[in-house]
Design a protein around this motif. Structure first.
Motif, PDB file in Angstrom:
ATOM      1  N   ARG A  28     -33.246 -20.557 -21.245  1.00 57.25           N
ATOM      2  CA  ARG A  28     -34.479 -19.996 -21.797  1.00 57.25           C
ATOM      3  C   ARG A  28     -35.676 -20.528 -21.019  1.00 57.25           C
ATOM      4  O   ARG A  28     -35.801 -21.735 -20.810  1.00 57.25           O
ATOM      5  N   HIS A  29     -36.571 -19.625 -20.611  1.00 58.91           N
ATOM      6  CA  HIS A  29     -37.693 -19.988 -19.752  1.00 58.91           C
ATOM      7  C   HIS A  29     -39.026 -19.681 -20.423  1.00 58.91           C
ATOM      8  O   HIS A  29     -39.125 -18.787 -21.271  1.00 58.91           O
ATOM      9  N   ALA A  30     -40.054 -20.406 -19.984  1.00 52.14           N
ATOM     10  CA  ALA A  30     -41.417 -20.093 -20.408  1.00 52.14           C
ATOM     11  C   ALA A  30     -41.860 -18.789 -19.752  1.00 52.14           C
ATOM     12  O   ALA A  30     -41.440 -18.455 -18.646  1.00 52.14           O
ATOM     13  N   ALA A  31     -42.728 -18.053 -20.439  1.00 51.87           N
ATOM     14  CA  ALA A  31     -43.171 -16.747 -19.953  1.00 51.87           C
ATOM     15  C   ALA A  31     -44.670 -16.592 -20.180  1.00 51.87           C
ATOM     16  O   ALA A  31     -45.249 -17.223 -21.072  1.00 51.87           O
ATOM     17  N   VAL A  32     -45.274 -15.727 -19.357  1.00 45.83           N
ATOM     18  CA  VAL A  32     -46.714 -15.472 -19.451  1.00 45.83           C
ATOM     19  C   VAL A  32     -46.948 -13.964 -19.401  1.00 45.83           C
ATOM     20  O   VAL A  32     -46.435 -13.280 -18.510  1.00 45.83           O
ATOM     21  N   VAL A  33     -47.719 -13.450 -20.344  1.00 39.79           N
ATOM     22  CA  VAL A  33     -48.203 -12.074 -20.322  1.00 39.79           C
ATOM     23  C   VAL A  33     -49.491 -12.052 -19.510  1.00 39.79           C
ATOM     24  O   VAL A  33     -50.421 -12.823 -19.790  1.00 39.79           O
ATOM     25  N   VAL A  34     -49.562 -11.183 -18.506  1.00 41.63           N
ATOM     26  CA  VAL A  34     -50.744 -11.094 -17.647  1.00 41.63           C
ATOM     27  C   VAL A  34     -51.454  -9.775 -17.939  1.00 41.63           C
ATOM     28  O   VAL A  34     -50.858  -8.700 -17.835  1.00 41.63           O
ATOM     29  N   VAL A  35     -52.735  -9.846 -18.299  1.00 40.60           N
ATOM     30  CA  VAL A  35     -53.488  -8.696 -18.799  1.00 40.60           C
ATOM     31  C   VAL A  35     -54.502  -8.255 -17.744  1.00 40.60           C
ATOM     32  O   VAL A  35     -55.362  -9.037 -17.335  1.00 40.60           O
ATOM     33  N   HIS A  36     -54.410  -7.003 -17.311  1.00 39.90           N
ATOM     34  CA  HIS A  36     -55.237  -6.540 -16.203  1.00 39.90           C
ATOM     35  C   HIS A  36     -56.677  -6.245 -16.613  1.00 39.90           C
ATOM     36  O   HIS A  36     -56.976  -6.027 -17.790  1.00 39.90           O
ATOM     37  N   PRO A  37     -57.586  -6.215 -15.647  1.00 39.94           N
ATOM     38  CA  PRO A  37     -58.994  -5.886 -15.929  1.00 39.94           C
ATOM     39  C   PRO A  37     -59.163  -4.452 -16.413  1.00 39.94           C
ATOM     40  O   PRO A  37     -58.272  -3.603 -16.248  1.00 39.94           O
ATOM     41  N   GLY A  38     -60.319  -4.157 -16.979  1.00 35.80           N
ATOM     42  CA  GLY A  38     -60.668  -2.784 -17.300  1.00 35.80           C
ATOM     43  C   GLY A  38     -60.702  -1.952 -16.032  1.00 35.80           C
ATOM     44  O   GLY A  38     -61.322  -2.350 -15.043  1.00 35.80           O
ATOM     45  N   GLY A  39     -60.023  -0.819 -16.047  1.00 42.93           N
ATOM     46  CA  GLY A  39     -59.963   0.030 -14.873  1.00 42.93           C
ATOM     47  C   GLY A  39     -58.878  -0.328 -13.894  1.00 42.93           C
ATOM     48  O   GLY A  39     -58.651   0.401 -12.924  1.00 42.93           O
ATOM     49  N   GLY A  40     -58.199  -1.445 -14.112  1.00 42.05           N
ATOM     50  CA  GLY A  40     -57.149  -1.876 -13.204  1.00 42.05           C
ATOM     51  C   GLY A  40     -55.785  -1.383 -13.643  1.00 42.05           C
ATOM     52  O   GLY A  40     -55.616  -0.756 -14.689  1.00 42.05           O
ATOM     53  N   PRO A 103     -38.743 -17.774 -26.968  1.00 44.65           N
ATOM     54  CA  PRO A 103     -39.770 -17.104 -27.767  1.00 44.65           C
ATOM     55  C   PRO A 103     -40.870 -18.034 -28.253  1.00 44.65           C
ATOM     56  O   PRO A 103     -41.925 -17.571 -28.690  1.00 44.65           O
ATOM     57  N   GLU A 104     -40.651 -19.348 -28.169  1.00 47.24           N
ATOM     58  CA  GLU A 104     -41.662 -20.315 -28.588  1.00 47.24           C
ATOM     59  C   GLU A 104     -42.486 -20.835 -27.410  1.00 47.24           C
ATOM     60  O   GLU A 104     -43.300 -21.745 -27.581  1.00 47.24           O
ATOM     61  N   ARG A 105     -42.270 -20.265 -26.209  1.00 45.93           N
ATOM     62  CA  ARG A 105     -42.974 -20.769 -25.014  1.00 45.93           C
ATOM     63  C   ARG A 105     -43.559 -19.591 -24.235  1.00 45.93           C
ATOM     64  O   ARG A 105     -43.263 -19.383 -23.071  1.00 45.93           O
ATOM     65  N   ILE A 106     -44.414 -18.824 -24.895  1.00 48.14           N
ATOM     66  CA  ILE A 106     -45.051 -17.661 -24.286  1.00 48.14           C
ATOM     67  C   ILE A 106     -46.558 -17.892 -24.236  1.00 48.14           C
ATOM     68  O   ILE A 106     -47.175 -18.246 -25.234  1.00 48.14           O
ATOM     69  N   GLY A 107     -47.130 -17.692 -23.057  1.00 47.22           N
ATOM     70  CA  GLY A 107     -48.567 -17.804 -22.877  1.00 47.22           C
ATOM     71  C   GLY A 107     -49.164 -16.479 -22.447  1.00 47.22           C
ATOM     72  O   GLY A 107     -48.464 -15.480 -22.277  1.00 47.22           O
ATOM     73  N   ALA A 108     -50.470 -16.465 -22.271  1.00 40.50           N
ATOM     74  CA  ALA A 108     -51.160 -15.266 -21.798  1.00 40.50           C
ATOM     75  C   ALA A 108     -52.198 -15.665 -20.770  1.00 40.50           C
ATOM     76  O   ALA A 108     -52.776 -16.761 -20.839  1.00 40.50           O
ATOM     77  N   LEU A 109     -52.409 -14.777 -19.805  1.00 45.96           N
ATOM     78  CA  LEU A 109     -53.463 -14.930 -18.802  1.00 45.96           C
ATOM     79  C   LEU A 109     -54.156 -13.581 -18.666  1.00 45.96           C
ATOM     80  O   LEU A 109     -53.499 -12.571 -18.409  1.00 45.96           O
ATOM     81  N   GLY A 110     -55.466 -13.582 -18.851  1.00 47.03           N
ATOM     82  CA  GLY A 110     -56.220 -12.333 -18.753  1.00 47.03           C
ATOM     83  C   GLY A 110     -57.310 -12.421 -17.714  1.00 47.03           C
ATOM     84  O   GLY A 110     -57.974 -13.459 -17.577  1.00 47.03           O
ATOM     85  N   ILE A 111     -57.498 -11.328 -16.980  1.00 50.45           N
ATOM     86  CA  ILE A 111     -58.485 -11.261 -15.907  1.00 50.45           C
ATOM     87  C   ILE A 111     -59.582 -10.286 -16.304  1.00 50.45           C
ATOM     88  O   ILE A 111     -59.292  -9.172 -16.752  1.00 50.45           O
TER      89      ILE A 111
END
Length: 310
Positions: A28-40, A103-111
Motif C-alpha cells: 500500500r502506497h501514499a497517493a496524491v490527487v493533483v488538481v489542474h488550474p482553471g482552463g487547464g 486509503p489513510e495516506r492520500i494527499g492533494a496538490l492544487g495549482i
C-alpha cells in the motif's frame, strides 16, 4: 502512466494515473490527487507535478475537471467551482478503491484555481491528510476583486448584470451561448504580467493542448464563480497540514499569503524569490523547487495518519 476513467456521479472522469517505476502492487502506497488550474487539462501542469511525484515514490492522479477536457459532463467548457470541488472528492474515492493505495495516506496538490479547489475540498473531506497549494488562486475572490485584489466585491455587479442580459438573450431570443477566454489572447499594456505569461503558456507551443481551448461558458460559469469563496471557514474547518508555495513576483501572491495567514492548522509558507505565477507551471527552476518542498512534506505527513492541528 495509465490512462484511466472513474465515476463522479453520472459523469465519467478522465485521468492519468502516474505510478512509481518500481511500484510493488502488493503493498500500500501514499497517493496524491493533483488538481489542474482553471482552463487547464491533465496533460499540462497537473501532469508534470503528478509525474514528478511518481518519480519520488507516490501514486499521483491528474485528471480533467468535469465538463472539461476528456471528462464528461454537459455543457462543456463550464467552470463550476462546486463541481470542481466535488471532482477532488471523486478522485479520492477512486484512489481508495485501488489495492495498492493506502486509503489513510492520500494527499492533494492544487495549482492556481486548483489550489483553491483543493483547499475547499480538504475542508469538507478529511480523507485528504495533507495539502499543498502552488500559485494558489481563490477563483471567486479573484474574479470579483481583480487579479491584484484591489477592487471591492461590489465590482462584480456590472458583470453580473451582463450575465443576466445574456441569459435573457439565450433563453428568449435564441442567442448563441457566449464564452469568455480564461487568458487574454491579445494582452495590452494594462494586462497583468501573470496573465500575459498565461497566454504565452496556454496559447503557444510551450503548453498548448487541443483540450484546453481557452473557453469559459459565460452565463453558467460566471454566476457560479462570483459567489464562490474557496477559503470560506478555512480558519475552523481546515485541520490538515498545509504547505503553501508561491513566487515573490506573482501578482497572485496575496491569495497564498491570505490562505497561510488565515489557516490555523500546521502550516508552512514558502515564497520562492523571483518566481512569477506561471513560472511554477513548467519552468524547471521553479517546478523543481515546488516539488522539492512538497516531497518531504508528504513524506512526513503521509507516512502515518496525521494528527491534524498542532
Amino acid at each position: 502512466m495509465d490512462a484511466i476513467t472513474f465515476p463522479n456521479g453520472p459523469i465519467t472522469m478522465a485521468g492519468d494515473l502516474h505510478l512509481p517505476g518500481d511500484i510493488d502492487r502488493t503493498a500500500r502506497h501514499a497517493a496524491v490527487v493533483v488538481v489542474h488550474p482553471g482552463g487547464g487539462v491533465k496533460e499540462q501542469a497537473a501532469g508534470l507535478y503528478a509525474a514528478r511525484l511518481a518519480e519520488q515514490g507516490f501514486v499521483a492522479l491528474a485528471f480533467d475537471a468535469s465538463y472539461q477536457g476528456d471528462s464528461g459532463g454537459e455543457p462543456h467548457h463550464l467552470e463550476d467551482p462546486y463541481a470542481r470541488v466535488d471532482d477532488v472528492r471523486a478522485a479520492v474515492d477512486h484512489l481508495q478503491t485501488l489495492d495498492f493505495v493506502d486509503p489513510e495516506r492520500i494527499g492533494a496538490l492544487g495549482i492556481c484555481a486548483g489550489g483553491g479547489y483543493a483547499v475547499n475540498a480538504a475542508m469538507t473531506d478529511y480523507r485528504i491528510k495533507a495539502l499543498t497549494t502552488v500559485s494558489a488562486v481563490n477563483i471567486g475572490t479573484s474574479f470579483r476583486r481583480g487579479w491584484y485584489g484591489a477592487d471591492s466585491d461590489a465590482a462584480a455587479v456590472p458583470t453580473l448584470r451582463a450575465v443576466a442580459q445574456q441569459r435573457t438573450a439565450e433563453a428568449s431570443q435564441g442567442a448563441e451561448p457566449a464564452y469568455l477566454p480564461y487568458v487574454p489572447a491579445e494582452p495590452d499594456e494594462n494586462t497583468p504580467r501573470d496573465l500575459v505569461e498565461a497566454g504565452e503558456y496556454y496559447l503557444t507551443p510551450r503548453a498548448a493542448h487541443p483540450n484546453a481551448k481557452n473557453k469559459l461558458l459565460f452565463t453558467k460559469s460566471v454566476s457560479r464563480i462570483f459567489t464562490f469563496d474557496a477559503f470560506h471557514m478555512v480558519e475552523d474547518l481546515l485541520t490538515q497540514p498545509l504547505l503553501v508555495v508561491a513566487g515573490s513576483e506573482a501578482g497572485s501572491l496575496w491569495m497564498s499569503t491570505e490562505l497561510h495567514g488565515r489557516a490555523r492548522t500546521a502550516k508552512r509558507l514558502r515564497v520562492v524569490e523571483g518566481g512569477t505565477h506561471m513560472d511554477f507551471y513548467d519552468v524547471p527552476k521553479y517546478l523543481d523547487q515546488a516539488v522539492a518542498e512538497a516531497v518531504p512534506f508528504y513524506e512526513e505527513h503521509l507516512a502515518a495518519r496525521p494528527a491534524g492541528r498542532d
